[in-house]
Design an enzyme around this catalytic site. Structure first.
Site, PDB file in Angstrom:
ATOM      1  N   GLY A  44      31.141  40.896  35.638  1.00 50.05           N
ATOM      2  CA  GLY A  44      32.064  41.268  34.562  1.00 50.05           C
ATOM      3  C   GLY A  44      33.044  40.162  34.233  1.00 50.05           C
ATOM      4  O   GLY A  44      33.322  39.878  33.065  1.00 50.05           O
ATOM      5  N   CYS A  45      33.566  39.522  35.253  1.00 50.95           N
ATOM      6  CA  CYS A  45      34.545  38.451  35.049  1.00 50.95           C
ATOM      7  C   CYS A  45      33.910  37.239  34.384  1.00 50.95           C
ATOM      8  O   CYS A  45      34.542  36.564  33.578  1.00 50.95           O
ATOM      9  CB  CYS A  45      35.209  38.084  36.372  1.00 50.95           C
ATOM     10  SG  CYS A  45      36.130  39.480  37.075  1.00 50.95           S
TER      11      CYS A  45
END
EC number: 1.11.1.24
Length: 157
Positions: A44-45
């Site tokens: 996600g990051c």
């Protein structure tokens, strides 16, 4: 958590290049996108950081400094930045003091939250979404566009 309309809390931190940065140095000169994310090089990051990178040419049109904040150390930030060719600043917040200033602590995971700060140092937009990381840049761009329109209309008066 700080609210829209609040003055952005000032902080000093170590950036990915090893130099200390101070948020106050950007106020009065640039709009600021300050985004908090859980961890370098996680799915996600990475999507979030790459979305900021992929929209870099659009972001530059709004005289903006982008600062990503996580508790990862400088070496981790450096590797993450190099691996994905990120053109913006990453700062280390190992003791989570910057997160605390902004109320971006989260519960199980650290919060994924983006703050758009105008040149006067006022928080203009807050977007919080753990599960839609790539949308953070869209939210920031929409707000930066509004800020630019306001600046243009006030300069025409």
């Amino acid at each position: 958590m700080v609210k829209i309309g609040d003055k952005a809390p000032l902080f000093e931190a170590v950036a990915d290049n090893g130099e200390r940065i101070n948020l106050a140095d950007f106020i009065g000169k640039h709009n600021i996108v300050l985004y908090f994310y859980p961890k370098d090089d996680t799915p996600g990051c990475t999507r979030e950081a790459c979305a900021f990178r992929d929209n870099w040419n659009l972001l530059k049109d709004y005289d903006v400094v982008v600062i990503g904040v996580s508790s990862d150390d400088i070496n981790s930030h450096r590797k993450f930045k190099e691996k994905y060719q990120l053109p913006f600043i990453l700062v280390s917040d190992p003791d989570k003091k910057i997160r605390e200033l902004y109320g971006a602590k989260g519960f199980i995971l650290p919060d994924r939250v983006t703050f758009v700060i105008d040149k006067k140092g006022i928080i203009r937009h807050i977007y919080k979404s753990q599960f839609n990381p790539a949308n953070h840049v869209n939210e920031a761009l929409n707000t930066l566009k509004k800020i630019k329109e306001e600046e243009l209309s006030s300069s025409q008066r």
